[in-house]
Design a protein around this motif. Structure first.
Motif, PDB file in Angstrom:
ATOM      1  N   UNK A 212     -11.786  10.404  19.261  1.00 59.77           N
ATOM      2  CA  UNK A 212     -12.552   8.799  19.360  1.00 59.77           C
ATOM      3  C   UNK A 212     -12.724   8.696  20.940  1.00 59.77           C
ATOM      4  N   UNK A 213     -13.777   8.500  21.114  1.00 61.40           N
ATOM      5  CA  UNK A 213     -13.263   7.704  22.331  1.00 61.40           C
ATOM      6  C   UNK A 213     -12.699   6.586  22.820  1.00 61.40           C
ATOM      7  N   UNK A 214     -11.905   5.679  22.308  1.00 61.20           N
ATOM      8  CA  UNK A 214     -11.370   4.574  21.619  1.00 61.20           C
ATOM      9  C   UNK A 214      -9.987   4.595  21.445  1.00 61.20           C
ATOM     10  N   UNK A 215      -9.606   6.081  21.614  1.00 58.34           N
ATOM     11  CA  UNK A 215      -8.791   6.560  20.662  1.00 58.34           C
ATOM     12  C   UNK A 215      -7.136   6.414  21.779  1.00 58.34           C
ATOM     13  N   UNK A 216      -6.108   5.914  21.325  1.00 57.27           N
ATOM     14  CA  UNK A 216      -4.648   5.835  22.230  1.00 57.27           C
ATOM     15  C   UNK A 216      -4.920   7.193  23.196  1.00 57.27           C
ATOM     16  N   UNK A 217      -4.931   8.066  22.051  1.00 54.08           N
ATOM     17  CA  UNK A 217      -4.744   9.476  22.774  1.00 54.08           C
ATOM     18  C   UNK A 217      -5.626  10.606  22.321  1.00 54.08           C
ATOM     19  N   UNK A 218      -6.997  10.529  24.037  1.00 55.54           N
ATOM     20  CA  UNK A 218      -7.724  10.947  23.627  1.00 55.54           C
ATOM     21  C   UNK A 218      -7.843  13.252  24.397  1.00 55.54           C
ATOM     22  N   UNK A 219      -8.596  13.804  23.851  1.00 55.25           N
ATOM     23  CA  UNK A 219      -8.646  15.171  23.415  1.00 55.25           C
ATOM     24  C   UNK A 219      -8.364  15.200  24.783  1.00 55.25           C
ATOM     25  N   UNK A 220      -8.007  16.319  25.312  1.00 53.47           N
ATOM     26  CA  UNK A 220      -8.252  16.417  27.131  1.00 53.47           C
ATOM     27  C   UNK A 220      -7.436  15.685  27.870  1.00 53.47           C
ATOM     28  N   UNK A 221      -6.959  14.602  27.573  1.00 56.95           N
ATOM     29  CA  UNK A 221      -6.515  13.616  28.583  1.00 56.95           C
ATOM     30  C   UNK A 221      -4.840  14.065  29.164  1.00 56.95           C
ATOM     31  N   UNK A 222      -3.666  14.400  27.859  1.00 57.98           N
ATOM     32  CA  UNK A 222      -2.992  14.601  28.220  1.00 57.98           C
ATOM     33  C   UNK A 222      -2.376  16.576  27.715  1.00 57.98           C
ATOM     34  N   UNK A 223      -1.081  15.929  27.868  1.00 59.47           N
ATOM     35  CA  UNK A 223      -0.259  18.004  27.413  1.00 59.47           C
ATOM     36  C   UNK A 223       0.408  17.813  27.245  1.00 59.47           C
ATOM     37  N   UNK A 224       0.602  18.818  26.035  1.00 53.08           N
ATOM     38  CA  UNK A 224       1.563  18.663  25.756  1.00 53.08           C
ATOM     39  C   UNK A 224       2.473  19.820  25.925  1.00 53.08           C
ATOM     40  N   UNK A 225       3.307  21.021  26.070  1.00 57.73           N
ATOM     41  CA  UNK A 225       4.087  21.720  27.139  1.00 57.73           C
ATOM     42  C   UNK A 225       4.460  23.155  26.008  1.00 57.73           C
ATOM     43  N   UNK A 226       4.182  24.412  26.192  1.00 58.03           N
ATOM     44  CA  UNK A 226       5.310  25.338  25.469  1.00 58.03           C
ATOM     45  C   UNK A 226       5.810  25.872  26.458  1.00 58.03           C
ATOM     46  N   UNK A 227       7.281  25.745  26.540  1.00 57.77           N
ATOM     47  CA  UNK A 227       8.157  26.500  28.154  1.00 57.77           C
ATOM     48  C   UNK A 227       8.338  28.295  27.377  1.00 57.77           C
ATOM     49  N   UNK A 228       8.918  29.259  28.163  1.00 58.01           N
ATOM     50  CA  UNK A 228       9.359  30.694  27.417  1.00 58.01           C
ATOM     51  C   UNK A 228       9.955  30.723  28.997  1.00 58.01           C
ATOM     52  N   UNK A 229      11.560  30.361  28.539  1.00 57.68           N
ATOM     53  CA  UNK A 229      12.306  30.394  29.104  1.00 57.68           C
ATOM     54  C   UNK A 229      14.235  31.737  28.624  1.00 57.68           C
ATOM     55  N   UNK A 230      13.775  32.415  29.528  1.00 62.01           N
ATOM     56  CA  UNK A 230      14.354  33.478  29.201  1.00 62.01           C
ATOM     57  C   UNK A 230      14.198  34.035  27.858  1.00 62.01           C
ATOM     58  N   UNK A 231      12.923  34.519  27.117  1.00 65.78           N
ATOM     59  CA  UNK A 231      12.733  34.468  25.839  1.00 65.78           C
ATOM     60  C   UNK A 231      12.274  33.636  24.886  1.00 65.78           C
ATOM     61  N   UNK A 232      12.910  32.668  25.053  1.00 66.25           N
ATOM     62  CA  UNK A 232      12.754  31.389  24.219  1.00 66.25           C
ATOM     63  C   UNK A 232      11.919  31.026  24.896  1.00 66.25           C
ATOM     64  N   UNK A 233      10.579  30.488  23.367  1.00 69.19           N
ATOM     65  CA  UNK A 233       9.097  29.273  23.702  1.00 69.19           C
ATOM     66  C   UNK A 233       9.653  27.775  23.366  1.00 69.19           C
TER      67      UNK A 233
END
Length: 262
Positions: free
Chosen positions: A152-173
């Motif tokens: 929803x446009x008024x959601x606390x966290x709207x799609x596309x605004x923020x990021x989760x992240x996946x880090x690849x560190x020495x073969x570990x995700x």
């Protein structure tokens, strides 16, 4: 009598000095760090508070959502990389940034965060949108969607605004959920070795949603984090129980992300 007086005075002075040293060098109240083996040496996981964590790996230090003031980071190395997930004050905290030695750090952020960062940091910023990737300092950073359901446009966290992240560190995700609910993008993750998953109503998801999401993408290790909501701390023991009743292979690591909470 004189020697007794001198001994008493010396002991008193030593006690005062010891007390002063204890006061000034007392360790910061933090959960103990964990270590996870990778192909390029250990990954150290240091819980800080709420959604904030520090990783040390391959000679580099990574701060995630630095928040809580300089005291929370006392004794830790200055960051080489800073990841920020969202614009809210428990993720983007200019006061904490200003109190830390961040002048040489690469800041990986979504555009909404970049737009709110003080001008002094702009030269350090690399903007990533959902589904974009960055290779830097021997690691890969992938930005993952994070948002509330229903969309929803008024959601606390709207799609596309923020990021989760996946880090690849020495073969570990390593997956960092940011502020999200049990979304399709999280459920579709593959090959996640370590996950940090939020669970705090009304901002993200409840314990059951978090458990069902984790059971869908099956990380090797999961840390419940970001579990303080309007009604206090979420029941992470119930989360662990729900996950392990369904899948005993997922290691749920409960750590105290709120050591100052009463």
């Amino acid at each position: 009598m004189k020697s007794t007086f001198l001994l008493t005075a010396t002991l008193a002075a030593f006690a005062v000095q010891t007390q002063a040293q204890t006061t000034t060098t007392a360790p910061t109240l933090r959960a103990p760090a964990d270590q996870i083996a990778t192909k390029k040496g250990p990954l150290t996981v240091q819980p800080i508070t709420h959604g904030s964590v520090v990783f040390t790996w391959n000679g580099k230090t990574i701060y995630v959502d630095p928040y809580g003031g300089a005291e929370a980071y006392a004794g830790l190395a200055a960051p080489d990389v800073i990841l920020i997930t969202d614009i809210h004050g428990d993720h983007l905290d200019p006061k904490t940034l200003a109190s830390l030695s961040v002048g040489k750090a690469l800041m990986v952020v979504p555009k909404a965060v970049a737009d709110k960062l003080p001008a002094e940091y702009q030269a350090q910023v690399r903007i990533l949108g959902n589904r974009q990737q960055l290779d830097t300092l021997g690691m890969k950073v992938s930005a993952i969607a994070m948002y509330n359901l229903p969309e929803a446009a008024d959601a606390m966290h709207t799609k596309g605004r923020g990021n989760g992240y996946v880090l690849n560190l020495g073969g570990k995700n390593v997956y960092l959920s940011g502020d999200t609910e049990d979304i399709a993008e999280m459920r579709a993750l593959k090959g996640i070795d370590v996950a940090f998953v939020c669970m705090n109503l009304p901002y993200t998801m409840d314990v059951n949603q978090a458990a069902q999401g984790v059971l869908a993408f099956k990380p090797g290790i999961v840390y419940p984090y970001h579990y303080r909501g309007q009604s206090g701390l979420s029941d992470v023991d119930a989360f662990k129980k729900s996950v392990n009743i369904a899948n005993k292979k997922i290691e749920v690591r409960l750590r105290n992300w709120y050591p100052a909470a009463k």
